[in-house]
Design a protein around this motif. Structure first.
Motif, PDB file in Angstrom:
ATOM      1  N   LEU A  55       0.834  -1.253   0.135  1.00 33.50           N
ATOM      2  CA  LEU A  55       0.004   0.117  -0.066  1.00 33.50           C
ATOM      3  C   LEU A  55       0.871   1.270   0.018  1.00 33.50           C
ATOM      4  O   LEU A  55       0.745   2.089  -0.827  1.00 33.50           O
ATOM      5  CB  LEU A  55      -1.019   0.096   1.413  1.00 33.50           C
ATOM      6  CG  LEU A  55      -1.774   1.323   1.064  1.00 33.50           C
ATOM      7  CD1 LEU A  55      -2.739   1.501   0.324  1.00 33.50           C
ATOM      8  CD2 LEU A  55      -2.669   1.282   2.762  1.00 33.50           C
ATOM      9  N   MET A  59       1.195   4.294  -3.033  1.00 36.79           N
ATOM     10  CA  MET A  59       0.837   5.576  -2.854  1.00 36.79           C
ATOM     11  C   MET A  59       1.935   6.307  -2.968  1.00 36.79           C
ATOM     12  O   MET A  59       1.864   7.432  -3.670  1.00 36.79           O
ATOM     13  CB  MET A  59       0.463   5.718  -1.267  1.00 36.79           C
ATOM     14  CG  MET A  59      -0.838   4.968  -0.829  1.00 36.79           C
ATOM     15  SD  MET A  59      -1.122   5.288   0.725  1.00 36.79           S
ATOM     16  CE  MET A  59      -1.602   6.955   1.297  1.00 36.79           C
ATOM     17  N   ASP A  62       1.893   6.714  -7.083  1.00 36.49           N
ATOM     18  CA  ASP A  62       1.112   7.748  -7.333  1.00 36.49           C
ATOM     19  C   ASP A  62       1.562   9.159  -7.220  1.00 36.49           C
ATOM     20  O   ASP A  62       1.220  10.057  -7.940  1.00 36.49           O
ATOM     21  CB  ASP A  62      -0.311   7.268  -6.755  1.00 36.49           C
ATOM     22  CG  ASP A  62      -1.105   6.391  -7.368  1.00 36.49           C
ATOM     23  OD1 ASP A  62      -0.675   5.879  -8.439  1.00 36.49           O
ATOM     24  OD2 ASP A  62      -2.037   5.753  -6.761  1.00 36.49           O
ATOM     25  N   GLY A  88      -4.983  -0.074  -5.263  1.00 32.58           N
ATOM     26  CA  GLY A  88      -4.590   0.734  -6.189  1.00 32.58           C
ATOM     27  C   GLY A  88      -3.654   0.633  -7.180  1.00 32.58           C
ATOM     28  O   GLY A  88      -3.127   1.253  -8.046  1.00 32.58           O
ATOM     29  N   ARG A 126      -8.916   2.307  -2.616  1.00 36.97           N
ATOM     30  CA  ARG A 126      -8.015   3.308  -3.336  1.00 36.97           C
ATOM     31  C   ARG A 126      -8.257   3.159  -4.770  1.00 36.97           C
ATOM     32  O   ARG A 126      -8.223   3.963  -5.502  1.00 36.97           O
ATOM     33  CB  ARG A 126      -6.377   3.190  -2.834  1.00 36.97           C
ATOM     34  CG  ARG A 126      -6.199   3.661  -1.618  1.00 36.97           C
ATOM     35  CD  ARG A 126      -4.569   3.776  -1.760  1.00 36.97           C
ATOM     36  NE  ARG A 126      -4.324   5.027  -2.229  1.00 36.97           N
ATOM     37  CZ  ARG A 126      -3.588   4.853  -3.367  1.00 36.97           C
ATOM     38  NH1 ARG A 126      -3.073   3.851  -3.944  1.00 36.97           N
ATOM     39  NH2 ARG A 126      -3.383   6.032  -4.040  1.00 36.97           N
ATOM     40  N   SER A 127      -8.605   2.045  -5.448  1.00 38.79           N
ATOM     41  CA  SER A 127      -8.536   2.003  -6.840  1.00 38.79           C
ATOM     42  C   SER A 127      -9.673   2.913  -7.516  1.00 38.79           C
ATOM     43  O   SER A 127      -9.515   3.276  -8.559  1.00 38.79           O
ATOM     44  CB  SER A 127      -8.789   0.519  -7.184  1.00 38.79           C
ATOM     45  OG  SER A 127      -9.891   0.062  -6.736  1.00 38.79           O
ATOM     46  N   LEU A 129     -10.009   5.780  -7.020  1.00 38.34           N
ATOM     47  CA  LEU A 129      -9.468   7.107  -7.186  1.00 38.34           C
ATOM     48  C   LEU A 129      -8.474   7.074  -8.510  1.00 38.34           C
ATOM     49  O   LEU A 129      -8.213   8.118  -9.254  1.00 38.34           O
ATOM     50  CB  LEU A 129      -8.360   7.570  -6.044  1.00 38.34           C
ATOM     51  CG  LEU A 129      -8.697   7.516  -4.651  1.00 38.34           C
ATOM     52  CD1 LEU A 129      -7.576   7.701  -3.707  1.00 38.34           C
ATOM     53  CD2 LEU A 129      -9.833   8.655  -4.510  1.00 38.34           C
ATOM     54  N   ARG A 130      -8.174   5.799  -8.843  1.00 38.67           N
ATOM     55  CA  ARG A 130      -7.558   5.827 -10.200  1.00 38.67           C
ATOM     56  C   ARG A 130      -8.132   5.094 -11.338  1.00 38.67           C
ATOM     57  O   ARG A 130      -8.173   5.322 -12.438  1.00 38.67           O
ATOM     58  CB  ARG A 130      -6.388   5.002  -9.887  1.00 38.67           C
ATOM     59  CG  ARG A 130      -5.523   5.617  -8.950  1.00 38.67           C
ATOM     60  CD  ARG A 130      -4.782   6.857  -9.520  1.00 38.67           C
ATOM     61  NE  ARG A 130      -3.872   7.618  -8.730  1.00 38.67           N
ATOM     62  CZ  ARG A 130      -4.218   8.533  -7.837  1.00 38.67           C
ATOM     63  NH1 ARG A 130      -5.690   9.070  -7.962  1.00 38.67           N
ATOM     64  NH2 ARG A 130      -3.421   9.223  -7.071  1.00 38.67           N
TER      65      ARG A 130
END
Length: 255
Positions: A55, A59, A62, A88, A126-127, A129-130
């Motif tokens: 994780l 981050m 990103d 993510g 989180r995914s 967000l992308r």
């Protein structure tokens, strides 16, 4: 390229060069992600990190706003695959795929759609967000690659490549060397056998219209693989390069 662009590039016949990280060192990962690589491979199988490290590294990737994060999962397991994607990752490299059924299971774990017998549980922490948060967007943009690294996987490589929803075949040369009878990963006595296995896997991916991918120890080897027709090539690892750089500077100082 940034994040989702790499999926379109690879599926459209383009190439991508990545870097491998095995350390839970997000500050270093962020800096490497700004160096110009198309993706950063985060190793949850042999890497020295758990889920929290994966994780943090995602981050960090990103935060660099320059590369995509792709995770080699710890196993071909719906929990491992789902966690990596929810954290993510743009895609997953799934180890120890020996049969078409293994490949189909990896695809199923990474997809929502009934077309792929999707088993991915919805929770894009989180995914979203992308990618997405719509499941159809995730199914379209997420990369799934199967590792070819065993004798059984090599024997079934053409059938594995034909599995619907699989985006590529990823070669782990060290394990593949052992699979073709090498006594150790760099065994010169089995170099020709390894290269034959590598070429068979590349040809199987090409014939199926998916991405031939491979790991390499250095940039020169990566260039040779790209010239040979591989379209996704990962270089080295942060740990091995750290040691190599430290040794080189020590040698220079003592010369």
């Amino acid at each position: 390229m940034h994040h989702n662009d790499i999926t379109e590039t690879l599926r459209g016949g383009g190439t991508a060069v990545g870097y491998w990280t095995v350390l839970d060192a997000p500050v270093a990962t962020e800096r490497v992600a700004r160096a110009g690589y198309d993706y950063i491979g985060i190793d949850a199988q042999h890497g020295l990190m758990g889920y929290d490290g994966v994780l943090r590294n995602l981050m960090a990737v990103d935060a660099a706003h320059a590369a995509a994060g792709i995770v080699r999962t710890a196993a071909n397991d719906p929990v491992c695959i789902g966690q990596a994607l929810d954290a993510g990752a743009l895609g997953v490299i799934v180890p120890l795929v020996d049969t078409p059924e293994d490949a189909a299971a990896a695809v199923s774990a990474a997809r929502y759609s009934a077309r792929f017998s999707g088993r991915r549980s919805y929770g894009p922490m989180r995914s979203a967000l992308r990618i997405g948060p719509r499941p159809a967007d995730s199914d379209r943009e997420t990369l799934v690659l199967a590792m070819i690294e065993t004798a059984e996987g090599l024997a079934n490589v053409e059938q594995i490549a034909a599995v619907d929803g699989l985006d590529g075949l990823y070669i782990g040369p060290s394990d593949l060397m052992l699979a073709v009878g090498g006594a150790y990963p760099a065994d010169p006595d089995r170099a020709d056998a390894l290269e034959a296995a590598v070429e068979r896997t590349r040809a199987a991916a090409d014939a199926a219209g998916i991405v031939p991918a491979i790991h390499s120890l250095d940039g020169a080897t990566a260039k040779r693989r790209l010239d040979a027709g591989f379209r996704m090539v990962t270089i080295a690892s942060d740990l091995t390069h750290l040691e190599a750089a430290a040794r080189a500077h020590l040698a220079a100082a003592k010369a």
